[in-house]
Each structure stands twice: as C-alpha cells, then as structure tokens.
Enzyme design. Structure first.
Site, PDB file in Angstrom:
ATOM      1  N   LYS A   1       4.336  -5.631  -6.397  1.00  0.00           N
ATOM      2  CA  LYS A   1       3.493  -4.660  -7.087  1.00  0.00           C
ATOM      3  C   LYS A   1       3.440  -3.402  -6.240  1.00  0.00           C
ATOM      4  O   LYS A   1       3.035  -3.429  -5.083  1.00  0.00           O
ATOM      5  CB  LYS A   1       2.087  -5.196  -7.328  1.00  0.00           C
ATOM      6  CG  LYS A   1       1.210  -4.218  -8.108  1.00  0.00           C
ATOM      7  CD  LYS A   1      -0.249  -4.588  -8.045  1.00  0.00           C
ATOM      8  CE  LYS A   1      -1.121  -3.439  -8.545  1.00  0.00           C
ATOM      9  NZ  LYS A   1      -0.944  -2.201  -7.776  1.00  0.00           N
TER      10      LYS A   1
ATOM     11  N   GLU B   1      -3.044  -8.450   5.434  1.00  0.00           N
ATOM     12  CA  GLU B   1      -3.045  -7.498   6.551  1.00  0.00           C
ATOM     13  C   GLU B   1      -3.971  -6.376   6.098  1.00  0.00           C
ATOM     14  O   GLU B   1      -3.609  -5.563   5.245  1.00  0.00           O
ATOM     15  CB  GLU B   1      -1.627  -7.007   6.855  1.00  0.00           C
ATOM     16  CG  GLU B   1      -1.500  -6.357   8.227  1.00  0.00           C
ATOM     17  CD  GLU B   1      -1.820  -4.884   8.212  1.00  0.00           C
ATOM     18  OE1 GLU B   1      -2.960  -4.531   8.591  1.00  0.00           O
ATOM     19  OE2 GLU B   1      -0.954  -4.090   7.837  1.00  0.00           O
TER      20      GLU B   1
ATOM     21  N   PRO C   1       0.812  -1.217   0.000  1.00  0.00           N
ATOM     22  CA  PRO C   1       0.000   0.000   0.000  1.00  0.00           C
ATOM     23  C   PRO C   1       0.843   1.264   0.000  1.00  0.00           C
ATOM     24  O   PRO C   1       2.065   1.224   0.157  1.00  0.00           O
ATOM     25  CB  PRO C   1      -0.783  -0.131   1.300  1.00  0.00           C
ATOM     26  CG  PRO C   1       0.201  -0.786   2.220  1.00  0.00           C
ATOM     27  CD  PRO C   1       0.995  -1.743   1.365  1.00  0.00           C
ATOM     28  N   TRP C   2       0.158   2.402  -0.086  1.00  0.00           N
ATOM     29  CA  TRP C   2       0.837   3.685  -0.226  1.00  0.00           C
ATOM     30  C   TRP C   2       1.189   4.361   1.092  1.00  0.00           C
ATOM     31  O   TRP C   2       2.003   5.271   1.123  1.00  0.00           O
ATOM     32  CB  TRP C   2      -0.034   4.652  -1.044  1.00  0.00           C
ATOM     33  CG  TRP C   2      -1.461   4.774  -0.591  1.00  0.00           C
ATOM     34  CD1 TRP C   2      -2.538   4.149  -1.161  1.00  0.00           C
ATOM     35  CD2 TRP C   2      -1.992   5.545   0.498  1.00  0.00           C
ATOM     36  NE1 TRP C   2      -3.701   4.475  -0.491  1.00  0.00           N
ATOM     37  CE2 TRP C   2      -3.397   5.346   0.528  1.00  0.00           C
ATOM     38  CE3 TRP C   2      -1.422   6.402   1.444  1.00  0.00           C
ATOM     39  CZ2 TRP C   2      -4.220   5.955   1.468  1.00  0.00           C
ATOM     40  CZ3 TRP C   2      -2.242   7.009   2.384  1.00  0.00           C
ATOM     41  CH2 TRP C   2      -3.624   6.782   2.401  1.00  0.00           C
TER      42      TRP C   2
END
Length: 486
Positions: free
Chosen positions: A178, A251, A153-154
């Site tokens: 990714k 998660e 995630p970011w």
C-alpha cells in the site's frame, strides 16, 4: 486533454481501478498536480490479496537460490535508477516527497544495498538448525509466513519499501504494497518494473487511505502486516489484525534524545550533529528530536548550530541553489506551524534560521525555516512530541543522571545518540538509554550497521525489527521436526 498521468492499482500484472481519483501535488509548488491516483476499495484489495495468495504458494516452492537471484536482479535495476538521476524515477520521488535530488539518489542506492544485504542475510537466517543426540534429530526450519501487506510512509518511500520487499521475497512471501497517498508515484513505477523479474501476482500495489489499509489489515489471507508510520495508525492495524491473529511488524515514531558530553568537538562534529536532526528537513523517524547540551559549552554549541543552519537555502528541491527542501504535505506543515505558535505562546525562545531561495514564491509551497528552541523547558510540547520536521529543542543540563532520566522518561524508544570524543564514555552511557538503537558521534547507520544492525524501537516505537537476520525472521514462521531414531 490533460497531461497529468493517472496512476491505477497494479494487481498480478494488470492496472486496475475505476474509483474517483485523488491528487498528488508537488509540496514545493502546491498548485502543480503530479498525478491522479485511483484508490482501491475493499473489493480491489481482496483481488490483490487473493492474487498474492495464489502466487505465494508457487513462489514458496522456488529454491532459495533462485529467489535470491531475482532479488539481486531487482537490486541491479534499483541501482540503475540511481545512476539515471533526474532522468529516471529519482525525479518522480524528488517531486512528490520534496526531498533533494542528492538525498533521493542516495535513497535508491541505499535500497539497492538493502536488497543485497537481505540476500546475504538469508544465507544464515533461512538455514535450518539441526541438533542430534543418540536418540533423535531435531530440525528447526523457517518457512515463508505467507502474504505480506507492506504499508509504506511518504518520507523515504523507496528504501522503506525495499526493506519490506527484499526480506519478504527472498523468504518466499508475496506482497501487497500500500503506497503512501502523498508519495505513490515512484514506488508504483519502480515496483511495476521489478515485477517483471517475478511470477505474476508475487508483487501487487494498491493505493488509498484508511479504507485500503483497514481492508488489508482485516483480510484473512494476509499473514503479516509490515507497517512503517505513526502510532495511531499502528494501533488501528493491531486491533484489526487481532481478529485473524495475524502477525504485525511495526517501525513507528520516536522522540529521540541526543546527549552532548562536555568533550564534544564543536568544530568537527557540528555538521554531523545538524544532519542528525535536519536531514530531509527533519522528516525521518530517527531524527534527533531533543538535544541535551552541558551548561559549560551550551552557548558555544548553540551558536555554532545556529550559524550552520543560517547558511541553509530553503527552496524547491529542483532548484540547484536549494539545500533545504519543503515539508512533504500540508497536514504535517500545519502541525509544525501550530507547534511553533504554541511554543511561542508558552514563552519559549524560538530562532528561525536560513534564507529563502525565492522569497516571492515562499507561500506557494510548504516552506519553513529550520528552528532552534533555546533553553527549552523539559515539559514544552516541542520537547515531548515527535516533531517530524525542522524544529529542534535544545536543553541545557548540569547533571548527566538527570538527563538520562529525562531521555528515558517517554513512551517512545526508537533511537538515541551520544556525542563525545571518548568512546568509552559513549559506550557506557549508551547502555543506560532505553532505545532500540544508540548511535555514537553520528546519528546514522554505518555501512556495517546497515548490514548487521537490527533497526527498530522499543516501547511504543515499534514491534519487531528490520534489517539483517533479525528482520528477515519477521517474514518467516518456525516449523520444528523431531525425528526419533529407531
């Protein structure tokens, strides 16, 4: 000629991809394009996975001690980046995430710790278990699961990537990472440098949106999808992964409850309580999402929180006056603005706090003030959802048993926290909460906790764990050998 860099996919040491790029913008100055990023289509994802599969067969044969040494060398490089501060990759991550330099510097140091901790955990987690009696010997061994698709995630891209990278590589797996579309720059540049420490193809990086993620989840050579993010994407991954019966490690988000007890030390603990909710502008998975405060001290606690938040300076993360950064992306910003509007329309009292560093440029970025919701009703959307931003509902309570029921009455179960001066009361209450983790008097892992505490949720907040021996086992499969004595 444009000075904006183009970021391609990194596959077995080569930079690949010719598709039309997408833009990564500075969330604190949306007009600024940080990079053009070339997404991977299904064919390029297949190329990356195939390269990883070839490399993994060889990497699995490398002795654990040598794999561990490579991961430790990677940790040293990550820490060196932390030491460079804004003269290195820290700057890239600050600009693309909108997080403060101090937060990102600590994130790089935390990533280095995570890499070293996984090497230490491997000394236990990868050791065969041997049992023997007079008739036979049983050996229970762990071998690498194979190619791992790591979808990151970011909000904390470096440390969350390393928490997949380190256990996978020390266990003998190969990776296809990714990147998050709004924060791919720092991860890619870091991984391309770390790849020099490993055989070609062990580390691969692809970019993109749903198409790239779906191609990874569906690929028959991927044996584990390790994903950090939201439940909608997790369900899609799980459905796709079912076709090839691959493992998943999730998660996911939470609606983490914090419970203040009546012996709470207001003067001492308010800064830690506020950090537990508003660190990274509230953009972290186990942030406090709803706060329960006893009626007897509610007003004093609320006023102290408001005073703390009103001292915050909201602005661009590179401005030294800033103490509170922007929201990472326009989609999340728009969701939060809608949540605030819907809460007001429902009759809630919302108090916006803090001061803009540069009011003239307020609308140029994803800026918002931290918000407290006073006397929030249990059914308010801001109480029942995962805000993932600086909106904190504060609920008044009289009956602790009722609060426990409310805290547990959700499909989520990531984290929780208890705030008390009495350790015994805190531990007793912690055991009543339905969550993968409970923190007492600080909504964070201690150094000891980061090494030994499994990190993950229950219910719809996750499958499996990260951290320590528990997390490392996710990247292995069991091979049992039974030797019969002659």
């Amino acid at each position: 000629m444009s000075d904006i860099p183009t970021l391609r996919n990194y596959v077995a040491g080569q930079w690949l991809g010719e598709a039309a790029p997408f833009e990564v913008r500075d969330p604190g100055q949306r007009a600024t394009i940080l990079a053009h990023v070339v997404p991977a289509d299904a064919a390029l994802v297949d190329q990356a996975v195939s390269a990883a599969a070839r490399a993994q067969k060889l990497w699995a044969r490398v002795p654990v001690a040598e794999r561990a040494a490579a991961v430790l060398a990677a940790a040293d490089r990550i820490e060196a980046e932390a030491d460079k501060g804004l003269d290195g990759l820290v700057r890239d991550v600050v600009l693309e995430t909108g997080m403060l330099p101090a937060e990102i510097t600590l994130e790089f140091r935390g990533a280095a710790f995570a890499a070293r901790d996984n090497v230490e955990a491997a000394q236990v987690a990868l050791e065969p278990q041997v049992l023997e009696d007079e008739t036979s010997i049983v050996r229970i061994e762990r071998r690498p699961i194979g190619v791992v698709a790591a979808i990151v995630p970011w909000n904390a891209p470096i440390v969350l990537m390393i928490r997949k990278f380190a256990p996978a590589l020390v266990a003998g797996c190969a990776l296809v990472v990714k990147t998050p579309p709004t924060a791919p720059i720092g991860i890619t540049r870091l991984l391309a440098g770390l790849a020099e420490l490993f055989p070609a193809g062990v580390i691969n990086v692809v970019h993109g949106f749903g198409e790239a993620g779906a191609a990874l989840s569906a690929h028959p050579l991927v044996r584990l999808v390790s994903f950090t993010g939201g439940g909608v994407a997790a369900r899609a991954i799980m459905a796709t992964a079912a076709d090839t019966m691959k493992n998943v490690q999730f998660e996911l988000g939470g609606n983490d409850a914090a419970i203040v007890l009546d012996d709470f030390d207001i003067e001492k603990q308010i800064p830690m309580l506020m950090a537990g909710a508003f660190h990274r502008s509230g953009q972290f998975c186990f942030a406090i999402k709803r706060l329960y405060v006893p009626d007897a001290i509610y007003d004093r606690v609320f006023d102290a929180m408001a005073a703390y938040l009103d001292a915050q300076k909201i602005g661009h993360p590179l401005d030294p006056a800033t103490t509170f950064g922007p929201i990472n992306n326009k989609g999340q910003f728009d969701f939060l603005q809608g949540l605030i509007a819907r809460s007001r329309a429902a009759g809630a009292e919302l108090i916006e706090l803090g001061t803009p560093v540069d009011p003239a440029r307020w609308d140029a970025g994803n800026y918002m003030k931290p918000v407290l919701v006073r006397d929030a009703a249990p059914g308010l959307e801001a109480v029942t959802c995962e805000q993932f931003g600086p909106v904190l509902p504060v609920l008044r309570y009289h009956d602790l048993d009722a609060v426990v029921a409310q805290a547990n009455g959700t499909e989520y179960g990531l984290g929780s926290s208890i705030w008390t001066s009495d350790e015994g009361r805190g531990k007793a209450l912690a055991r009543r909460l339905d969550a993968g983790m409970t923190f007492i008097n600080k909504n964070a892992q201690s150094r000891l906790g980061r090494r030994h505490m499994p990190f993950g949720g229950i219910k719809q907040s996750g499958i499996g764990s990260e951290n320590a021996e528990y997390g490392l086992h996710e990247f292995t499969e069991i091979h049992a050998i039974n030797i019969h004595k002659a």
